[in-house]
Design an enzyme around this catalytic site. Structure first.
Site, short mmCIF file in Angstrom:
data_model
loop_
_atom_site.label_atom_id
_atom_site.label_comp_id
_atom_site.label_asym_id
_atom_site.label_seq_id
_atom_site.Cartn_x
_atom_site.Cartn_y
_atom_site.Cartn_z
N GLU A 232 -5.08 -0.81 -8.15
CA GLU A 232 -4.20 0.33 -9.43
C GLU A 232 -3.12 -0.62 -9.27
O GLU A 232 -2.42 -1.40 -8.33
CB GLU A 232 -3.45 1.19 -7.59
CG GLU A 232 -4.83 2.07 -7.41
CD GLU A 232 -4.41 3.09 -6.24
OE1 GLU A 232 -5.22 3.89 -6.06
OE2 GLU A 232 -3.86 2.64 -5.35
N HIS B 199 -1.97 -2.97 -6.61
CA HIS B 199 -2.33 -3.08 -5.29
C HIS B 199 -3.94 -2.62 -5.36
O HIS B 199 -5.13 -2.39 -5.72
CB HIS B 199 -2.79 -1.41 -5.03
CG HIS B 199 -2.79 -1.15 -3.98
ND1 HIS B 199 -3.28 0.36 -3.41
CD2 HIS B 199 -2.62 -1.49 -2.04
CE1 HIS B 199 -3.60 0.31 -2.53
NE2 HIS B 199 -3.67 -0.44 -1.42
N SER C 61 1.00 -0.99 -0.01
CA SER C 61 0.36 -0.21 -0.68
C SER C 61 0.97 1.12 -0.03
O SER C 61 0.46 2.03 -0.37
CB SER C 61 -0.29 0.05 0.94
OG SER C 61 -1.03 -0.78 1.76
N ASN D 233 -5.25 5.56 -1.19
CA ASN D 233 -5.09 6.12 -0.49
C ASN D 233 -4.84 7.47 -0.52
O ASN D 233 -4.27 8.31 0.69
CB ASN D 233 -4.36 5.45 0.49
CG ASN D 233 -4.39 3.93 0.22
OD1 ASN D 233 -5.83 3.70 0.99
ND2 ASN D 233 -3.99 2.45 1.09
P1 NAD Z 1 -1.95 -9.89 6.67
O1 NAD Z 1 -1.33 -9.26 8.26
O2 NAD Z 1 -3.08 -10.11 7.19
O3 NAD Z 1 -1.72 -11.04 5.81
C1 NAD Z 1 -0.26 -11.43 5.83
C2 NAD Z 1 -0.21 -12.73 5.89
O4 NAD Z 1 1.53 -12.97 5.04
C3 NAD Z 1 -0.27 -13.62 6.82
O5 NAD Z 1 -0.83 -14.81 7.00
C4 NAD Z 1 1.60 -13.48 7.34
O6 NAD Z 1 1.62 -15.35 8.41
C5 NAD Z 1 1.96 -14.32 5.78
N1 NAD Z 1 3.31 -14.06 6.08
C6 NAD Z 1 4.12 -12.99 7.53
N2 NAD Z 1 5.76 -12.80 6.87
C7 NAD Z 1 5.51 -14.19 6.17
C8 NAD Z 1 7.14 -15.12 5.48
N3 NAD Z 1 7.45 -14.74 5.39
N4 NAD Z 1 6.48 -15.35 4.35
C9 NAD Z 1 4.69 -15.37 3.81
N5 NAD Z 1 3.93 -15.27 4.17
C10 NAD Z 1 4.31 -14.34 5.51
O7 NAD Z 1 -1.80 -8.35 5.43
P2 NAD Z 1 -2.45 -7.76 4.34
O8 NAD Z 1 -3.84 -6.44 5.15
O9 NAD Z 1 -3.19 -9.53 4.19
O10 NAD Z 1 -2.17 -7.34 3.63
C11 NAD Z 1 -0.96 -7.56 3.22
C12 NAD Z 1 0.10 -6.82 2.06
O11 NAD Z 1 -1.23 -6.03 1.11
C13 NAD Z 1 0.64 -5.29 3.00
O12 NAD Z 1 1.46 -4.72 2.52
C14 NAD Z 1 -0.59 -4.71 2.58
O13 NAD Z 1 0.02 -3.00 2.43
C15 NAD Z 1 -1.15 -4.75 1.53
N6 NAD Z 1 -2.78 -4.24 1.57
C16 NAD Z 1 -3.67 -4.33 2.61
C17 NAD Z 1 -5.11 -3.72 2.33
C18 NAD Z 1 -6.13 -4.08 3.52
O14 NAD Z 1 -6.91 -2.91 3.63
N7 NAD Z 1 -5.21 -4.91 4.84
C19 NAD Z 1 -5.32 -3.50 1.49
C20 NAD Z 1 -4.04 -2.84 0.41
C21 NAD Z 1 -3.27 -3.54 0.34
#
Ligand code: NAD
Length: 291
Positions: free
Chosen positions: A152, A140, A119, A190
């Site tokens: 995006e 994104h 993000s 964002n």
């Molecule tokens: P999350 O914490 O729900 O999920 C992350 C996952 O990654 C977890 O299941 C964790 O076990 C796993 N993980 C951690 N370390 C790891 C590794 N070394 N190898 C493999 N897996 C690993 O996070 P999220 O909200 O899904 O966010 C993930 C990405 O998406 C981030 O970069 C975030 O900025 C982006 N994002 C989030 C949103 C949102 O609304 N939450 C929206 C758009 C983008």
């Protein structure tokens, strides 16, 4: 380049949504997470969400069974050796993403594309760390991925035209509309949305309105489907704060200063819906602002 097998790294909120959208669009998916326990949890979430689509009539029961049969889950990166593209959705920390790109480098076919769902981290920076900058791109997605129509797409300095064209086509096959965004903090959505939510928190703190009147104002006066405080609770106040901090630090303007009340809520552990309390108390039905 044609894509049929998609690797997704990170089976959390976004990763399981991306895997879901790819499976129902007919792709083979390999979902990898470092933590074994995340995989059955992701599968349960996808199954529940697909069941909801079946109940609504937007997916047939046969299509659901076929979609889940195309899924492989694993904690082993070697499962990604046949992927045509890998979409990374692990926590928003540069060191974690870098460590994964290092592990992937010897595993992936040379022509494989790598996309990050970040993000806020610079796509050019991640592309350089990935060691395949011409084949790296920002993709994104929005939460919940199966429902939200936007992706995006952001090129890094070295991303090739072919990579962009392939990923654009892939996003459309996933049923999404693409907004091309420059590699700038917060991209488009964002950058515009988070300062608006932050401003609503300033307005609340200054007593311009109550939680209810601010949310009603923006719903009824600006036709927003959710009020800004309700939406901030939905996104997570910690997430909103971290986006504001990135905008403030990287764009260097006071207008991106996080609202002090937002900082206090996060310090108190009042993170919104996910912690049961934010601007609303989620233990009541309907949720109401705490006294
Ligand atoms: P999350 O914490 O729900 O999920 C992350 C996952 O990654 C977890 O299941 C964790 O076990 C796993 N993980 C951690 N370390 C790891 C590794 N070394 N190898 C493999 N897996 C690993 O996070 P999220 O909200 O899904 O966010 C993930 C990405 O998406 C981030 O970069 C975030 O900025 C982006 N994002 C989030 C949103 C949102 O609304 N939450 C929206 C758009 C983008």
């Amino acid at each position: 380049m044609s894509i049929s097998k998609i690797g997704v790294i990170g089976a959390g909120l976004m990763g399981n949504g991306i895997a879901h959208a790819a499976l129902t669009a007919g792709f083979d998916v390999i979902l990898v997470d470092a933590f074994e326990a995340a995989l059955p949890k992701a599968l349960a979430t996808m199954t529940k969400n697909m069941d909801r689509q079946v109940a609504k009539g937007s997916l047939t029961a046969e299509a659901k069974t076929a979609a889940l049969a195309r899924l492989v889950t694993s904690t082993d990166y070697h499962q990604l050796k046949d992927a045509d593209i890998v979409i990374e959705a692990v926590p928003e920390q540069l060191e974690i993403k870098k460590a994964i790109y290092d592990e992937l480098a010897p595993v992936l076919k040379p022509e494989v594309l790598l996309a990050s769902n970040t993000s806020s981290i610079s796509i050019t920076k991640l592309a350089t760390l990935s060691g395949r900058p011409d084949k790296f791109i920002g993709m994104h997605f929005f939460n919940p991925v199966p429902m939200m129509k936007l992706v995006e797409i952001t090129r890094g300095m070295a991303t090739s035209d072919e990579t962009e064209a392939t990923v654009h086509k892939l996003a459309e096959k996933l049923g999404k509309t693409v907004a091309a965004a420059q590699d700038s903090p917060g991209f488009i959505v964002n950058r515009i949305l988070c300062p608006m939510l932050n401003e609503a928190i300033f307005a609340l703190h200054e007593g311009v309105g109550t939680v209810q009147s601010i949310d009603a104002g923006m719903k009824l006066g600006a036709s927003h489907p959710m009020g800004p405080l309700e939406l901030a609770d939905f996104i997570g106040l910690d997430t909103l704060l971290s986006v504001m901090r990135v905008l403030h630090a990287e764009l260097g303007e006071d207008k991106y200063r996080p609202a002090p009340l937002l900082v206090k809520y996060v310090e108190a552990g009042w993170l919104g819906r996910k912690s049961g309390r934010g601007f609303y108390d989620y233990s009541t039905t309907p949720p109401t602002p705490p006294k």
